[in-house]
Design a protein around this motif. Structure first.
Motif, PDB file in Angstrom:
ATOM      1  N   ILE A   1      57.592  29.058  52.240  1.00 38.73           N
ATOM      2  CA  ILE A   1      57.740  27.743  52.858  1.00 38.73           C
ATOM      3  C   ILE A   1      58.294  27.887  54.269  1.00 38.73           C
ATOM      4  O   ILE A   1      57.782  27.304  55.231  1.00 38.73           O
ATOM      5  N   ILE A   2      59.352  28.689  54.393  1.00 37.45           N
ATOM      6  CA  ILE A   2      59.961  28.900  55.706  1.00 37.45           C
ATOM      7  C   ILE A   2      58.981  29.567  56.656  1.00 37.45           C
ATOM      8  O   ILE A   2      58.835  29.163  57.822  1.00 37.45           O
ATOM      9  N   ARG A   3      58.284  30.570  56.162  1.00 36.39           N
ATOM     10  CA  ARG A   3      57.334  31.301  57.000  1.00 36.39           C
ATOM     11  C   ARG A   3      56.252  30.372  57.546  1.00 36.39           C
ATOM     12  O   ARG A   3      55.885  30.449  58.725  1.00 36.39           O
ATOM     13  N   GLY A   4      55.744  29.480  56.680  1.00 44.32           N
ATOM     14  CA  GLY A   4      54.688  28.574  57.117  1.00 44.32           C
ATOM     15  C   GLY A   4      55.114  27.692  58.274  1.00 44.32           C
ATOM     16  O   GLY A   4      54.384  27.544  59.267  1.00 44.32           O
ATOM     17  N   TYR A   5      56.311  27.118  58.183  1.00 41.59           N
ATOM     18  CA  TYR A   5      56.793  26.237  59.245  1.00 41.59           C
ATOM     19  C   TYR A   5      57.111  27.008  60.523  1.00 41.59           C
ATOM     20  O   TYR A   5      56.702  26.612  61.626  1.00 41.59           O
ATOM     21  N   LEU A   6      57.841  28.119  60.401  1.00 41.76           N
ATOM     22  CA  LEU A   6      58.315  28.803  61.596  1.00 41.76           C
ATOM     23  C   LEU A   6      57.201  29.573  62.302  1.00 41.76           C
ATOM     24  O   LEU A   6      57.223  29.706  63.532  1.00 41.76           O
ATOM     25  N   GLU A   7      56.227  30.060  61.557  1.00 42.26           N
ATOM     26  CA  GLU A   7      55.088  30.693  62.221  1.00 42.26           C
ATOM     27  C   GLU A   7      54.272  29.668  62.991  1.00 42.26           C
ATOM     28  O   GLU A   7      53.746  29.962  64.076  1.00 42.26           O
ATOM     29  N   GLN A   8      54.167  28.452  62.438  1.00 44.32           N
ATOM     30  CA  GLN A   8      53.459  27.394  63.149  1.00 44.32           C
ATOM     31  C   GLN A   8      54.164  27.057  64.465  1.00 44.32           C
ATOM     32  O   GLN A   8      53.517  26.764  65.474  1.00 44.32           O
TER      33      GLN A   8
ATOM     34  N   GLY B   1      66.196  25.368  70.639  1.00 43.31           N
ATOM     35  CA  GLY B   1      66.012  24.228  71.523  1.00 43.31           C
ATOM     36  C   GLY B   1      64.754  23.424  71.265  1.00 43.31           C
ATOM     37  O   GLY B   1      64.287  22.691  72.131  1.00 43.31           O
ATOM     38  N   HIS B   2      64.206  23.533  70.045  1.00 45.88           N
ATOM     39  CA  HIS B   2      63.006  22.793  69.689  1.00 45.88           C
ATOM     40  C   HIS B   2      63.392  21.470  69.029  1.00 45.88           C
ATOM     41  O   HIS B   2      64.447  21.334  68.418  1.00 45.88           O
ATOM     42  N   THR B   3      62.502  20.500  69.109  1.00 43.21           N
ATOM     43  CA  THR B   3      62.638  19.253  68.376  1.00 43.21           C
ATOM     44  C   THR B   3      61.665  19.272  67.195  1.00 43.21           C
ATOM     45  O   THR B   3      60.656  19.982  67.227  1.00 43.21           O
ATOM     46  N   LEU B   4      61.978  18.507  66.176  1.00 47.52           N
ATOM     47  CA  LEU B   4      61.125  18.451  64.990  1.00 47.52           C
ATOM     48  C   LEU B   4      60.562  17.056  64.809  1.00 47.52           C
ATOM     49  O   LEU B   4      61.203  16.086  65.177  1.00 47.52           O
TER      50      LEU B   4
ATOM     51  N   LEU C   1      49.475  19.354  54.598  1.00 43.58           N
ATOM     52  CA  LEU C   1      49.432  19.812  53.210  1.00 43.58           C
ATOM     53  C   LEU C   1      49.503  21.330  53.115  1.00 43.58           C
ATOM     54  O   LEU C   1      50.038  21.872  52.143  1.00 43.58           O
ATOM     55  N   SER C   2      48.986  22.025  54.116  1.00 47.93           N
ATOM     56  CA  SER C   2      49.006  23.486  54.095  1.00 47.93           C
ATOM     57  C   SER C   2      50.427  24.043  54.162  1.00 47.93           C
ATOM     58  O   SER C   2      50.662  25.197  53.775  1.00 47.93           O
ATOM     59  N   LEU C   3      51.373  23.257  54.638  1.00 45.79           N
ATOM     60  CA  LEU C   3      52.759  23.709  54.749  1.00 45.79           C
ATOM     61  C   LEU C   3      53.552  23.518  53.456  1.00 45.79           C
ATOM     62  O   LEU C   3      54.679  24.004  53.345  1.00 45.79           O
TER      63      LEU C   3
ATOM     64  N   THR D   1      65.902  22.961  50.913  1.00 45.88           N
ATOM     65  CA  THR D   1      66.766  23.989  51.480  1.00 45.88           C
ATOM     66  C   THR D   1      66.015  24.788  52.548  1.00 45.88           C
ATOM     67  O   THR D   1      66.575  25.127  53.598  1.00 45.88           O
ATOM     68  N   ALA D   2      64.746  25.079  52.277  1.00 42.68           N
ATOM     69  CA  ALA D   2      63.928  25.798  53.257  1.00 42.68           C
ATOM     70  C   ALA D   2      63.795  24.999  54.546  1.00 42.68           C
ATOM     71  O   ALA D   2      63.901  25.545  55.646  1.00 42.68           O
ATOM     72  N   TRP D   3      63.567  23.688  54.422  1.00 45.84           N
ATOM     73  CA  TRP D   3      63.416  22.853  55.617  1.00 45.84           C
ATOM     74  C   TRP D   3      64.722  22.791  56.402  1.00 45.84           C
ATOM     75  O   TRP D   3      64.715  22.764  57.634  1.00 45.84           O
ATOM     76  N   GLN D   4      65.837  22.774  55.709  1.00 43.73           N
ATOM     77  CA  GLN D   4      67.127  22.768  56.401  1.00 43.73           C
ATOM     78  C   GLN D   4      67.313  24.052  57.208  1.00 43.73           C
ATOM     79  O   GLN D   4      67.850  24.028  58.317  1.00 43.73           O
ATOM     80  N   PHE D   5      66.853  25.181  56.646  1.00 39.90           N
ATOM     81  CA  PHE D   5      66.927  26.435  57.398  1.00 39.90           C
ATOM     82  C   PHE D   5      65.987  26.391  58.608  1.00 39.90           C
ATOM     83  O   PHE D   5      66.353  26.847  59.703  1.00 39.90           O
ATOM     84  N   VAL D   6      64.796  25.838  58.414  1.00 37.60           N
ATOM     85  CA  VAL D   6      63.854  25.680  59.531  1.00 37.60           C
ATOM     86  C   VAL D   6      64.480  24.832  60.634  1.00 37.60           C
ATOM     87  O   VAL D   6      64.371  25.151  61.832  1.00 37.60           O
ATOM     88  N   THR D   7      65.159  23.764  60.250  1.00 33.35           N
ATOM     89  CA  THR D   7      65.825  22.904  61.227  1.00 33.35           C
ATOM     90  C   THR D   7      66.881  23.679  62.007  1.00 33.35           C
ATOM     91  O   THR D   7      67.022  23.523  63.224  1.00 33.35           O
TER      92      THR D   7
END
Length: 274
Positions: A227-234, A271-274, A51-53, A258-264
């Motif tokens: 949104i992007i910062r939260g995912y990518l910093e994690q 080389g990370h998996t989600l 939820l924090s993301l 759109t933010a999640w697509q950029f994170v992907t």
């Protein structure tokens, strides 16, 4: 027993053997289920973001989380309509709220996703869930009705409130939709000389049956980047704001999707998996 001398009877028997009756569902065994109109399939793992993301929807998040928590505890809770802009986390918020409630009270609640073409079986589903010693949030994603469909909206209103087959006390319904009224509203409604207000009110009456009607709107630039910062910093991955903004510009929208697509994209490059 059917008359085996009747060709139609033999065909009917063969079809019954090809389509055996659905297997009974263990409604206590899984965190989530998918209902196809006749039976349910258990889902071993409920996938949901923390939820924090989920950024930029703090007010909406507080309402949904509190309501799901009440349902999980067996307290009075609302049916929910989450409506508005695409890709702003409506479905993710429902899943995340259920997961949070399950972590707080293991086994107390499950999510049941209902296919949009399986609504005719809702009465059977509600009857089955009402016999269980567990709470359930039934969920219809991206619901919409065609102009010609007058039966679906009326059935849904009946299930939500006042019908003889309304959902039981341990079951609540959550719906996501692009528009608050769910059903299309056309300018022709305003041109009808015979009480045009009735047609509009009849369509809005469906939305009014939900105790919580929560709007989601397109995010601004700051929330998109948050949104992007939260995912990518994690994930511990570097990124550039300018590239994230260019990504949204090329797609013509800023949203959680759109933010999640950029994170992907960034995760894939690293080389990370989600």
């Amino acid at each position: 027993m059917t008359d085996q001398g009747d060709p139609l009877a033999r065909i009917a028997d063969a079809l019954e053997r090809l389509s055996p009756p659905p297997v009974a569902t263990d409604w206590m065994a899984y965190p989530a289920y998918v209902w196809n109109g006749r039976s349910a399939r258990g889902v071993n793992v409920l996938e949901a973001p923390a939820l924090s993301l989920l950024q930029g929807i703090d007010k909406q998040k507080a309402l949904v989380v509190a309501n799901v928590d009440r349902l999980s505890a067996g307290h009075a809770a609302h049916d929910m309509l989450l409506w508005g802009s695409r890709g702003m986390g409506k479905s993710a918020l429902i899943r995340g709220s259920i997961l949070a409630a399950q972590q707080m009270r293991p086994g107390s609640i499950a999510l049941v996703q209902i296919a949009t073409d399986a609504m005719e079986g809702l009465s059977d589903l509600f009857a089955e869930l009402g016999r269980q010693n567990r709470n359930f949030l039934t969920y219809i994603d991206d619901l919409g009705f065609a102009d010609s469909d007058s039966i679906g909206p009326r059935h849904l209103r009946s299930w939500l409130e006042g019908g003889v087959e309304a959902r039981p006390a341990n079951v609540r319904l959550a719906v996501t939709a692009n528009r608050r009224a769910i059903v299309p509203r056309n300018m022709s409604e305003q041109d009808d000389p015979i009480n045009p207000r009735d047609a509009v009110d009849d369509k809005l009456a469906l939305a009014d049956r939900f105790g919580l009607s929560i709007g989601f709107h397109a995010c601004d630039q700051d929330n998109y980047l948050a949104i992007i910062r939260g995912y990518l910093e994690q994930m511990g991955l570097p990124w550039e704001e300018s590239e994230a903004l260019e990504w949204a510009k090329r797609r013509g929208a800023r949203s959680g999707r759109t933010a999640w697509q950029f994170v992907t994209e960034i995760a894939g490059r690293a080389g990370h998996t989600l």
